[in-house]
Each structure stands twice: as structure tokens, then as C-alpha cells.
Design a protein around this motif. Sequence first.
Motif, PDB file in Angstrom:
ATOM      1  N   UNK A   5       0.874  -1.211  -0.246  1.00  0.00           N
ATOM      2  CA  UNK A   5       0.017   0.011  -0.060  1.00  0.00           C
ATOM      3  C   UNK A   5       0.795   1.194   0.005  1.00  0.00           C
ATOM      4  N   UNK A   6       2.206   1.189   0.116  1.00  0.00           N
ATOM      5  CA  UNK A   6       2.979   2.594   0.001  1.00  0.00           C
ATOM      6  C   UNK A   6       3.605   2.702  -1.276  1.00  0.00           C
ATOM      7  N   UNK A   7       4.160   3.837  -1.745  1.00  0.00           N
ATOM      8  CA  UNK A   7       4.831   3.995  -2.657  1.00  0.00           C
ATOM      9  C   UNK A   7       6.061   3.185  -2.820  1.00  0.00           C
ATOM     10  N   UNK A   8       6.682   2.798  -3.948  1.00  0.00           N
ATOM     11  CA  UNK A   8       7.834   1.933  -4.235  1.00  0.00           C
ATOM     12  C   UNK A   8       9.114   2.634  -3.503  1.00  0.00           C
ATOM     13  N   UNK A   9       9.325   3.895  -3.541  1.00  0.00           N
ATOM     14  CA  UNK A   9      10.607   4.513  -2.894  1.00  0.00           C
ATOM     15  C   UNK A   9      10.425   4.259  -1.284  1.00  0.00           C
ATOM     16  N   UNK A  10       9.129   4.329  -0.802  1.00  0.00           N
ATOM     17  CA  UNK A  10       9.123   4.107   0.782  1.00  0.00           C
ATOM     18  C   UNK A  10       9.055   2.631   0.873  1.00  0.00           C
ATOM     19  N   UNK A  11       8.611   1.974   0.180  1.00  0.00           N
ATOM     20  CA  UNK A  11       8.514   0.442   0.214  1.00  0.00           C
ATOM     21  C   UNK A  11      10.164  -0.123   0.375  1.00  0.00           C
ATOM     22  N   UNK A  12      10.688   0.400  -0.463  1.00  0.00           N
ATOM     23  CA  UNK A  12      12.282  -0.074  -0.641  1.00  0.00           C
ATOM     24  C   UNK A  12      12.980   0.583   0.741  1.00  0.00           C
ATOM     25  N   UNK A  13      12.873   1.791   1.044  1.00  0.00           N
ATOM     26  CA  UNK A  13      13.224   2.407   2.316  1.00  0.00           C
ATOM     27  C   UNK A  13      12.797   1.486   3.536  1.00  0.00           C
ATOM     28  N   UNK A  14      11.869   1.165   3.510  1.00  0.00           N
ATOM     29  CA  UNK A  14      11.279   0.530   4.684  1.00  0.00           C
ATOM     30  C   UNK A  14      11.781  -0.806   4.780  1.00  0.00           C
ATOM     31  N   UNK A  15      11.946  -1.464   3.663  1.00  0.00           N
ATOM     32  CA  UNK A  15      12.489  -2.936   3.765  1.00  0.00           C
ATOM     33  C   UNK A  15      14.011  -2.676   3.997  1.00  0.00           C
ATOM     34  N   UNK A  16      14.600  -1.850   3.711  1.00  0.00           N
ATOM     35  CA  UNK A  16      15.972  -1.677   4.203  1.00  0.00           C
ATOM     36  C   UNK A  16      16.113  -1.462   5.621  1.00  0.00           C
ATOM     37  N   UNK A  17      15.124  -0.702   5.864  1.00  0.00           N
ATOM     38  CA  UNK A  17      15.431  -0.265   7.415  1.00  0.00           C
ATOM     39  C   UNK A  17      14.889  -1.591   8.396  1.00  0.00           C
ATOM     40  N   UNK A  18      14.177  -2.242   7.835  1.00  0.00           N
ATOM     41  CA  UNK A  18      13.433  -3.421   8.304  1.00  0.00           C
ATOM     42  C   UNK A  18      14.605  -4.392   8.909  1.00  0.00           C
ATOM     43  N   UNK A  19      15.389  -4.636   7.762  1.00  0.00           N
ATOM     44  CA  UNK A  19      16.129  -5.937   7.450  1.00  0.00           C
ATOM     45  C   UNK A  19      17.281  -5.351   8.306  1.00  0.00           C
ATOM     46  N   UNK A  20      17.941  -4.117   8.108  1.00  0.00           N
ATOM     47  CA  UNK A  20      19.093  -3.735   8.889  1.00  0.00           C
ATOM     48  C   UNK A  20      18.751  -3.679  10.275  1.00  0.00           C
ATOM     49  N   UNK A  21      17.673  -3.152  10.652  1.00  0.00           N
ATOM     50  CA  UNK A  21      17.309  -2.839  12.272  1.00  0.00           C
ATOM     51  C   UNK A  21      17.188  -4.363  12.780  1.00  0.00           C
ATOM     52  N   UNK A  22      16.423  -5.199  12.125  1.00  0.00           N
ATOM     53  CA  UNK A  22      16.230  -6.569  12.768  1.00  0.00           C
ATOM     54  C   UNK A  22      17.579  -7.189  12.830  1.00  0.00           C
ATOM     55  N   UNK A  23      18.342  -7.314  11.932  1.00  0.00           N
ATOM     56  CA  UNK A  23      19.554  -7.895  12.089  1.00  0.00           C
ATOM     57  C   UNK A  23      20.459  -7.265  13.096  1.00  0.00           C
ATOM     58  N   UNK A  24      20.426  -6.098  13.146  1.00  0.00           N
ATOM     59  CA  UNK A  24      21.120  -5.246  14.209  1.00  0.00           C
ATOM     60  C   UNK A  24      20.473  -5.511  15.700  1.00  0.00           C
ATOM     61  N   UNK A  25      19.372  -5.690  15.643  1.00  0.00           N
ATOM     62  CA  UNK A  25      18.482  -6.171  17.102  1.00  0.00           C
ATOM     63  C   UNK A  25      18.973  -7.502  17.387  1.00  0.00           C
TER      64      UNK A  25
END
Length: 138
Positions: free
Chosen positions: A109-129
Motif C-alpha cells: 500500500x505504500x509507494x515504491x521508494x517508501x517500500x524500498x526504504x522501509x524494507x531496508x530499515x527493517x532488514x538492517x534494524x532486525x539484524x542489528x537487534x
Amino acid sequence: MQVSIPVCYPCPSFPQTRPFAGDGRKFGRVDSGFMPKLWEGLSVGAGAAVGACARLALTMQFGEGLWPILAINMLGSFLMGRYRPGPFWGTGVLGGFTTFSAFAVVLVDVPLPHAVAYLTVTVVSCVAAWLMGNRWSA
């Protein structure tokens, strides 16, 4: 010839084996690892139900959307790294608690640039956690 096959493993109220009349080759071999795998699978499923209910409770408390899902996934990743739990708590409860499906549905439901940014933030933050939790466990 009598062959013993496992029943109700590891239920203590039933005998661990019962006689089975017949030739094992006639009816096929009994996999001795089947029942433990079955119980492990059932425990993972029960844990997943518990984890999904916990996620639902938090989602109802904090609302649906990108950021609550990110926080839930980060918390689950941290706990997985911190405690390195077994099948019930790890794969089951924390696997049901964290969510990829809701994460994927929200991204549609979000625009592609936001989806890519959120995907990146999620992967990086979950691995960091996970790494942070793993570091605290040592």
C-alpha cells in the motif's frame, strides 16, 4: 514375530511401545523418529498461536501500520538473539510473534521508494537487534 512401534511419545500415561503383530517388511518400516518430530511440530504450532496472539494484542494496543510492525519484528529479533530459544519459544512463539506476512501486505500500500526504504530499515534494524541480543547473551 512381534515388532514394537512407538505410540504417544513422550506421554507418560501410556506405554511407550505396544506389540505389533506381523512382519515389519509387509507393512513397511516404522520410522522411529516420527513421533518426536510430530511432537516438535505440534509444539511449534502451539507456540506460533501464542506468538500470533501476543502480536495481535500489541497491534491492537499500538495500532496497525509500518512502525508497530517494525517494532514488533525488532523486539522478536532481539529476543531470538538474546535467548536463542528452542523450537517452542523460538520457531513457535517468536516466529508467530514476528511477522513477514503483515510486513509484506503493508508494503503493497505504500509507494515504491517508501517500500524500498522501509524494507531496508527493517532488514538492517532486525539484524542489528538480533546482534545486540546475541551480544548481551554472551
